[in-house]
Design an enzyme around this catalytic site. Structure first.
Site, PDB file in Angstrom:
ATOM      1  N   ALA A 349      -4.635 -12.060 -23.163  1.00  0.00           N
ATOM      2  CA  ALA A 349      -3.798 -11.388 -22.165  1.00  0.00           C
ATOM      3  C   ALA A 349      -2.381 -11.345 -22.711  1.00  0.00           C
ATOM      4  O   ALA A 349      -2.052 -12.020 -23.686  1.00  0.00           O
ATOM      5  CB  ALA A 349      -3.836 -12.136 -20.832  1.00  0.00           C
ATOM      6  N   MET A 350      -1.526 -10.543 -22.090  1.00  0.00           N
ATOM      7  CA  MET A 350      -0.142 -10.409 -22.528  1.00  0.00           C
ATOM      8  C   MET A 350       0.767 -10.309 -21.321  1.00  0.00           C
ATOM      9  O   MET A 350       0.541  -9.497 -20.430  1.00  0.00           O
ATOM     10  CB  MET A 350       0.016  -9.187 -23.440  1.00  0.00           C
ATOM     11  CG  MET A 350       1.438  -8.943 -23.905  1.00  0.00           C
ATOM     12  SD  MET A 350       2.077 -10.361 -24.844  1.00  0.00           S
ATOM     13  CE  MET A 350       3.820 -10.222 -24.459  1.00  0.00           C
ATOM     14  N   GLU A 351       1.842 -11.105 -21.330  1.00  0.00           N
ATOM     15  CA  GLU A 351       2.693 -11.305 -20.168  1.00  0.00           C
ATOM     16  C   GLU A 351       3.759 -10.230 -19.971  1.00  0.00           C
ATOM     17  O   GLU A 351       4.857 -10.519 -19.491  1.00  0.00           O
ATOM     18  CB  GLU A 351       3.382 -12.675 -20.264  1.00  0.00           C
ATOM     19  CG  GLU A 351       4.389 -12.826 -21.405  1.00  0.00           C
ATOM     20  CD  GLU A 351       3.817 -13.411 -22.683  1.00  0.00           C
ATOM     21  OE1 GLU A 351       4.592 -13.919 -23.510  1.00  0.00           O
ATOM     22  OE2 GLU A 351       2.586 -13.357 -22.858  1.00  0.00           O
ATOM     23  N   ASN A 352       3.456  -8.978 -20.297  1.00  0.00           N
ATOM     24  CA  ASN A 352       4.437  -7.918 -20.080  1.00  0.00           C
ATOM     25  C   ASN A 352       5.011  -8.041 -18.672  1.00  0.00           C
ATOM     26  O   ASN A 352       4.269  -8.164 -17.697  1.00  0.00           O
ATOM     27  CB  ASN A 352       3.775  -6.543 -20.238  1.00  0.00           C
ATOM     28  CG  ASN A 352       2.900  -6.469 -21.464  1.00  0.00           C
ATOM     29  OD1 ASN A 352       3.346  -6.683 -22.576  1.00  0.00           O
ATOM     30  ND2 ASN A 352       1.624  -6.171 -21.253  1.00  0.00           N
ATOM     31  N   GLU A 385      -0.207 -16.359 -17.646  1.00  0.00           N
ATOM     32  CA  GLU A 385       0.647 -15.166 -17.735  1.00  0.00           C
ATOM     33  C   GLU A 385       1.697 -15.147 -16.635  1.00  0.00           C
ATOM     34  O   GLU A 385       2.847 -14.753 -16.876  1.00  0.00           O
ATOM     35  CB  GLU A 385      -0.212 -13.895 -17.681  1.00  0.00           C
ATOM     36  CG  GLU A 385      -1.320 -13.823 -18.729  1.00  0.00           C
ATOM     37  CD  GLU A 385      -0.847 -14.111 -20.141  1.00  0.00           C
ATOM     38  OE1 GLU A 385       0.301 -13.751 -20.480  1.00  0.00           O
ATOM     39  OE2 GLU A 385      -1.626 -14.696 -20.917  1.00  0.00           O
TER      40      GLU A 385
END
Length: 965
Positions: A349-352, A385
């Protein structure tokens, strides 16, 4: 909207298509891109007169600013206006997917300069009316120098603009560019993800910017400290939805380039780093809820939303957000929290900020197909995240050398957030297995590295990518958990809260957190042997960890750098001489004692002297990042306690005793047979954590001996030990018809079936093969989601081509990503070499196995003793292709190299590994560079261990089987 002159959104959108049309046609652009992709040439500087370019080989490094990987400290961005138009259909001639863009960035000059460097990678620029790749203007009426020459510096990933005069300190300027990029399937920057829905292939455009790929989407000052505001506009096809970090302010229908399309504009973002940007175009559906005026939305493929697979994520996001608001004493800083499941996604996952992206398996939950471990993974990753929304996004580390604090912190508090969502799971305990024990294995090698690197040592994108490893995540989590424990949670959170308050929307270095924690300590009753900075520097600035040895006859407590291979030479110097300031929580015969500190190589602690039948246990609840050894007498008392009444020792510490003993044995500190004796009591153990610890350590024995004569007696012994556990679960589940109630019990049921089947318990093998055959015969799957991974694997291992082909068809037709993952792993369990070789070929064919899953599938095959050599041969033969096609910056290369070499334990395999390193030195290993050296070191250690232990281990298993028979 920021004050000053910049291209308006309406003008910018019109300009992009007028300007890009001047290049000729989309086809021409695509051809240029096709050529560029095949040649990867560098554009040389132009002369002052025209926009003509030539190509030349990449130059050797020089002292020129454009040959340095870090930006000069001359320009600071304030805000960007970026408009992007991704094409979700390929060009009919070249079959390339592209996106078009226009960007204007307003920046301040903080030092006079006649050079503009802005990051750019794989973007093709329109030559503007000035004959250059960009247009420069002043924000006010001040004069502005002309661009003398412009070119792309591909090695260091810059658009270079040389000026014929100087930008003036304190003055603001604006840089305008038009560009085209490829919407490739490389999982980085602005890329495409492809999936099939109701038999129709669909394409979405999505992003992954971390760590250095925002520059693949638009020209930007792509360093975390150069925060700015972003105004994003997306052009997209009718019937699609556009998302970005900000809340959408409106979508209108416009006619552009002869097409009727949609234009979605978004609110200005908060001041943020480029790596946290996200923009996505898809035809997804969503569900939503609101908590304290924050709009929470879960986006996914329409069938997934319709099936309710986003409901669990939606239900837990609000409570976890509220938990972190309280934990940080800080209101969530954005009006929305979007979370979206992407079919092709390299990371978990990516915490944009405001638009978090996930693998489908990390966000979507289906009651029928998802196991309790899948559910736990979703809860912990969402918590991870969301933790970043403050720690990492609101306050960001200045440079990537401090990545460990960002990821380590989120990896620690993800357990706290998940515990809030699911308090009955006791998930906080699982950090010991999931992080502490996991990273010990890496950090006990001489090729490990400290948590914190020097800023000057981390320059290139590949060096940055290497930091995304178990040390940064799991060791970071482990030492921060230790810090929180010895400070107390109240003091820890108080310091954390003031840190976040002071540096909101800014950047820090890790010592800034230590200062705020020290301030909290100074106003508390916590008594430390030294400052927070001095204590933590011993854990952060040197690699490795200590083994603390306690002699209960004298009270002498000592520490030593723990190495799996005690004969290995540590060539990395440490200013602390591999000495740590160690907090020790302990108990004596079940009674918790006052904590102690070890601040030197050794010290006498009189309270730790025991007599009679009293035993001592240190590192209570494994809150300390170290291993523990004892004198022989205390070890005997602990083993006796396990065998007579194991419940007098806390369950986490039962897992610790097993893990410490096996690893102390590998390091030749205690005999290997003494470690094996910690497993004798397991026939009476019903808790998950000790069993999981034992199986994790016995996995090493399987790897070392599953090709030797030790394997048979080892199987016999373990079968006898696991049979009572297998029968226990048969009883409490009413002959496998019910699900155990507890979260950990459900995990241990899987262990019971897995080990019983793997060690040849016929009742178990008949059970799983019967379930699988019933599925094949009726096409109705009778296997509970918790058990599918182990049942599928064991049934496919026992079967042949018929079972494999059945599972393959189920995998190809799976519409649930979690189910597809279970099948994909199980397909690697077959004992048929020809099936495994065919499967290996599939791993580099994206039509068969998604790129995001290629490396993990190879690792699955290598874990199979039959597939080990096949996978190694495959990786060696295809390394150039794998490395090139799967991205030199991919985070998965270290896992791949470690995964296919874990079983290596012979001189022949060592020589092959060294040859592999030599043969591919020119190609490179990217984020797997360190893993190659770690694999060589591990192989040498394995060879020594087998030579020294094989005979004793064979005898122990043989004798133990006779006793337990």
């Amino acid at each position: 909207m920021a004050k000053g002159f910049f291209i308006s959104k309406a003008v910018g959108i019109a300009g992009i298509f007028v300007g890009i049309a001047a290049l000729s046609t989309i086809i021409a652009l695509s051809v240029v891109y096709s050529q560029e992709r095949s040649k990867n040439n560098q554009v040389s500087p132009t002369d002052g007169g025209g926009g003509e370019t030539t190509t030349k080989p990449t130059p050797t490094p020089s002292n020129e600013p454009w040959d340095q990987y870090r930006l000069p400290k001359t320009l600071v961005p304030d805000h960007y206006n970026v408009t992007l138009w991704p094409r979700l259909k390929p060009d009919p001639t070249t079959q390339l997917y592209i996106f078009k863009g226009v960007s204007s960035v307003e920046f301040e000059c903080v030092e006079d300069t006649d050079l503009i460097l802005i990051h750019s990678n794989k973007l093709n620029y329109t030559t503007l009316e000035n004959g250059k790749f960009a247009k420069l203007s002043a924000v006010n009426s001040a004069s502005v120098p002309s661009i003398r020459s412009s070119w792309l510096q591909t090695e260091t990933q810059y658009l270079v603009l040389q000026l014929d005069g100087k930008l003036v300190k304190g003055q603001r300027y604006q840089l305008y560019t038009e560009f085209t990029g490829e919407l490739a399937d490389d999982l980085g920057g602005f890329y495409r993800s492809v999936y099939t829905e109701n038999g129709v292939q669909k394409v979405l455009a999505t992003t992954q910017m971390q760590p250095t790929d925002a520059r693949k989407a638009f020209p930007c000052f792509d360093e975390p400290a150069l925060k700015a505001y972003f105004f994003i506009t997306l052009i997209h096809e009718q019937g699609t939805v556009a998302l970005s970090n900000g809340r959408e302010t409106g979508t209108t229908t416009v006619s552009l380039d002869g097409q009727t399309v949609l234009k979605t504009e978004f609110e200005r973002t908060e001041k943020m780093s480029t790596y946290l940007l996200a923009f996505i175009v898809s035809d997804y559906d969503h569900i939503s809820s609101t908590i304290d005026k924050v709009n929470i939305r879960i986006f996914a493929r329409k069938p997934a939303i319709a099936a309710g697979q986003g409901d669990y994520a939606l239900n837990i996001t609000g409570p976890i957000l509220k938990f972190f608001e309280n934990y940080y004493n800080s209101t969530y800083p954005l009006p929305k929290s979007d979370q979206i499941a992407i079919p092709d996604f390299n990371a978990g996952a990516m915490e944009n900020w405001g638009l978090i992206t996930y693998r489908e398996t990390a966000l979507l939950y289906d009651e029928e197909f998802s196991s309790n471990s899948n559910k736990e993974r979703i809860a912990t990753i969402i918590a991870h995240e969301l933790a970043h929304m403050w720690f990492g996004n609101l306050v960001t580390l200045r440079w990537w050398n401090d990545l460990w604090l960002n990821e380590g912190f989120a990896s620690y508090v993800e357990y706290l957030g998940a515990d809030k969502a699911e308090p009955s799971w006791n998930v906080k305990d699982l950090i010991v297995l999931g992080d502490v024990h996991r990273v010990f294995a890496v950090d006990a090698l001489t090729s490990s590295h400290p948590l914190s690197s020097k800023e000057e040592d981390i320059q290139k994108p590949a060096q940055i990518s290497e930091l995304f490893d178990a040390i940064s995540y799991s060791k970071g989590a482990s030492v921060l958990r230790m810090l929180s424990d010895f400070l107390t949670e109240d003091v820890f959170t108080k310091g954390l809260q003031s840190y976040l308050q002071q540096f909101a929307f800014g950047n820090t270095v890790y010592t800034d957190l230590w200062k705020h924690l020290q301030m909290a300590v100074d106003t508390s009753a916590v008594d430390l042997p030294s400052s927070v900075n001095d204590i933590m520097n011993t854990w952060v600035l040197q690699m490795g960890f200590p083994v603390v040895t306690i002699d209960t006859s004298t009270g002498l407590v000592s520490q030593k750098h723990f190495l799996l291979d005690p004969d290995a030479e540590v060539t990395t110097p440490s200013e602390f001489n591999y000495e740590w300031i160690v907090p020790i929580k302990w108990m004596k015969t079940g009674a918790v004692q006052n904590p102690k500190w070890l601040s030197a190589k050794s010290a006498t602690i009189s309270e730790m002297v025991t007599g009679g039948s009293d035993w001592l246990l240190a590192n209570l609840d494994v809150v300390g990042y170290y291993r523990v050894n004892y004198d022989d007498s205390n070890w005997s008392k602990l083993l006796n306690a396990l065998n007579t009444n194991h419940n007098v020792i806390p369950v986490i510490n039962r897992a610790q005793l097993v893990d410490d003993a096996f690893n102390l044995a590998r390091a030749k500190i205690i005999p290997t047979v003494q470690a094996l004796e910690t497993t004798l009591y397991l026939k009476n153990e019903r808790d998950y954590m000790p069993w999981e610890s034992a199986l994790n350590n016995l996995d090493f024995f399987f790897l070392m001996f599953d090709r030797s004569e030790v394997y048979g007696p080892m199987q016999d012994y373990l079968r006898s030990q696991v049979t009572p556990l297998f029968q226990h679960y048969k009883t409490i589940t009413s002959n496998w018809s019910e699900v155990p109630k507890g979260h950990m019990d459900q995990y241990n049921q899987v262990n019971a079936i897995s080990l019983a089947c793997n060690t040849g318990l016929k009742e178990c093998q008949d059970l799983v093969q019967g379930w699988f055959k019933q599925w094949m015969d009726t096409d109705i799957n009778p296997i509970h989601a918790n058990l599918r991974s182990t049942v599928y694997c064991n049934a496919i291992a026992a079967g042949g081509a018929t079972e494999w082909n059945f599972a393959w068809e189920k995998f190809k037709n799976a519409t649930i990503a979690i189910e597809a993952d279970k099948l994909r792993a199980a397909l690697a369990c077959t004992k048929q070499p020809w099936l495994l070789n065919r499967y290996l070929e599939y791993t580099v064919d994206p039509d068969q196995i998604r790129k995001q899953d290629g490396t993990s599938t190879i690792i699955y095959i290598a874990q199979n003793v039959v597939g080990q050599s096949l996978a190694w041969d495959f990786v060696r033969a295809r390394w150039n292709y794998i490395f090139t096609q799967y991205g030199g910056g991919s985070f998965s290369f270290s896992n791949l190299i470690n995964g296919v070499t874990k079983r290596f334990s012979t001189e022949f395999e060592l020589q092959q590994l060294r040859q592999f390193k030599e043969d591919n030195a020119e190609v490179g290993f990217g984020s797997g560079t360190l893993a190659v050296d770690q694999s060589i070191e591990r192989t040498q250690a394995n060879m020594k261990w087998i030579e020294e232990n094989k005979a004793n281990v064979l005898k122990w298993f043989t004798d133990a089987t006779k006793v337990t028979a």
